[in-house]
Design a protein around this motif. Structure first.
Motif, PDB file in Angstrom:
ATOM      1  N   GLN A   3       0.834  -1.200   0.000  1.00 42.06           N
ATOM      2  CA  GLN A   3       0.000   0.000   0.000  1.00 42.06           C
ATOM      3  C   GLN A   3       0.863   1.243   0.000  1.00 42.06           C
ATOM      4  OE1 GLN A   3      -2.803  -0.565   3.393  1.00 42.06           O
ATOM      5  NE2 GLN A   3      -4.383  -0.322   1.829  1.00 42.06           N
ATOM      6  N   LEU A   4       0.508   2.180  -0.838  1.00 41.94           N
ATOM      7  CA  LEU A   4       1.093   3.517  -0.834  1.00 41.94           C
ATOM      8  C   LEU A   4      -0.064   4.472  -0.614  1.00 41.94           C
ATOM      9  CD1 LEU A   4       3.470   3.354  -3.946  1.00 41.94           C
ATOM     10  CD2 LEU A   4       4.041   2.899  -1.565  1.00 41.94           C
ATOM     11  N   VAL A   5      -0.004   5.217   0.473  1.00 40.08           N
ATOM     12  CA  VAL A   5      -1.115   6.090   0.834  1.00 40.08           C
ATOM     13  C   VAL A   5      -0.631   7.526   0.865  1.00 40.08           C
ATOM     14  CG1 VAL A   5      -2.873   6.614   2.552  1.00 40.08           C
ATOM     15  CG2 VAL A   5      -2.175   4.230   2.161  1.00 40.08           C
ATOM     16  N   GLU A   6      -1.143   8.325  -0.083  1.00 39.55           N
ATOM     17  CA  GLU A   6      -0.770   9.733  -0.155  1.00 39.55           C
ATOM     18  C   GLU A   6      -1.685  10.569   0.721  1.00 39.55           C
ATOM     19  OE1 GLU A   6      -0.302   8.400  -4.634  1.00 39.55           O
ATOM     20  OE2 GLU A   6      -1.793   8.133  -3.043  1.00 39.55           O
ATOM     21  N   SER A   7      -1.154  11.672   1.179  1.00 38.65           N
ATOM     22  CA  SER A   7      -1.947  12.644   1.925  1.00 38.65           C
ATOM     23  C   SER A   7      -1.312  14.013   1.755  1.00 38.65           C
ATOM     24  CB  SER A   7      -2.023  12.280   3.407  1.00 38.65           C
ATOM     25  OG  SER A   7      -0.734  12.245   3.975  1.00 38.65           O
ATOM     26  N   GLY A   8      -2.074  15.045   2.102  1.00 29.85           N
ATOM     27  CA  GLY A   8      -1.535  16.393   2.103  1.00 29.85           C
ATOM     28  C   GLY A   8      -1.995  17.273   0.959  1.00 29.85           C
ATOM     29  N   GLY A   9      -2.753  16.717   0.031  1.00 35.70           N
ATOM     30  CA  GLY A   9      -3.247  17.536  -1.058  1.00 35.70           C
ATOM     31  C   GLY A   9      -4.317  18.498  -0.598  1.00 35.70           C
ATOM     32  N   GLY A  10      -4.713  19.392  -1.502  1.00 36.22           N
ATOM     33  CA  GLY A  10      -5.757  20.344  -1.162  1.00 36.22           C
ATOM     34  C   GLY A  10      -5.769  21.525  -2.099  1.00 36.22           C
ATOM     35  N   LEU A  11      -6.498  22.548  -1.690  1.00 30.51           N
ATOM     36  CA  LEU A  11      -6.628  23.782  -2.455  1.00 30.51           C
ATOM     37  C   LEU A  11      -5.779  24.856  -1.794  1.00 30.51           C
ATOM     38  CD1 LEU A  11      -8.052  25.637  -4.554  1.00 30.51           C
ATOM     39  CD2 LEU A  11      -9.879  25.928  -2.851  1.00 30.51           C
TER      40      LEU A  11
END
Length: 119
Positions: A3-11
């Motif tokens: 599993q590779l789980v990305e986070s931190g994206g947004g506007l």
């Protein structure tokens, strides 16, 4: 199971910053070249940056001086610090893990995280 789980994206507004994280599990993280790719709307996926297991980095010209890729092998995590963001950085950002062992190549992708740069 890998599993590779990305986070931190947004506007974020132009000129702003974001830090993406990708937490890996199910692999020997320190063996892998880790990369960040992005796919802008209506365009093909492109390499943004990668970092080798020895810490060598490479960036696409359009992000040099603004983005920094790093890794923490103790946390099985790769980061992408993005500064001075521009509208053209808007894309879905994907984490990639890549390892070549002899003739066998192991490559895994995360699910992607949306980054939108807009005022």
């Amino acid at each position: 199971q890998v599993q590779l789980v990305e986070s931190g994206g947004g506007l974020v507004q132009p000129g702003g910053s974001l830090r993406l994280s990708c937490a890996a599990s199910g692999i020997i993280f320190s063996n892998y070249v880790m990369g960040w790719y992005r796919q802008p709307p209506g365009k093909q996926r492109e390499l943004v940056a990668h970092i080798t297991n020895g810490g060598l980095t490479n960036y696409v010209d359009s992000v040099k001086g603004r983005f920094t890729i790093s890794r923490d092998n103790a946390k099985n995590t790769v980061y992408l610090q993005m500064n001075s963001l521009k509208p053209e950085d808007t894309a879905v950002y994907y984490c990639n893990a890549d390892y070549q062992f002899g003739r066998v190549r192991y490559a895994y992708w995360g699910q992607g995280t949306q980054v939108t740069i807009s005022s």
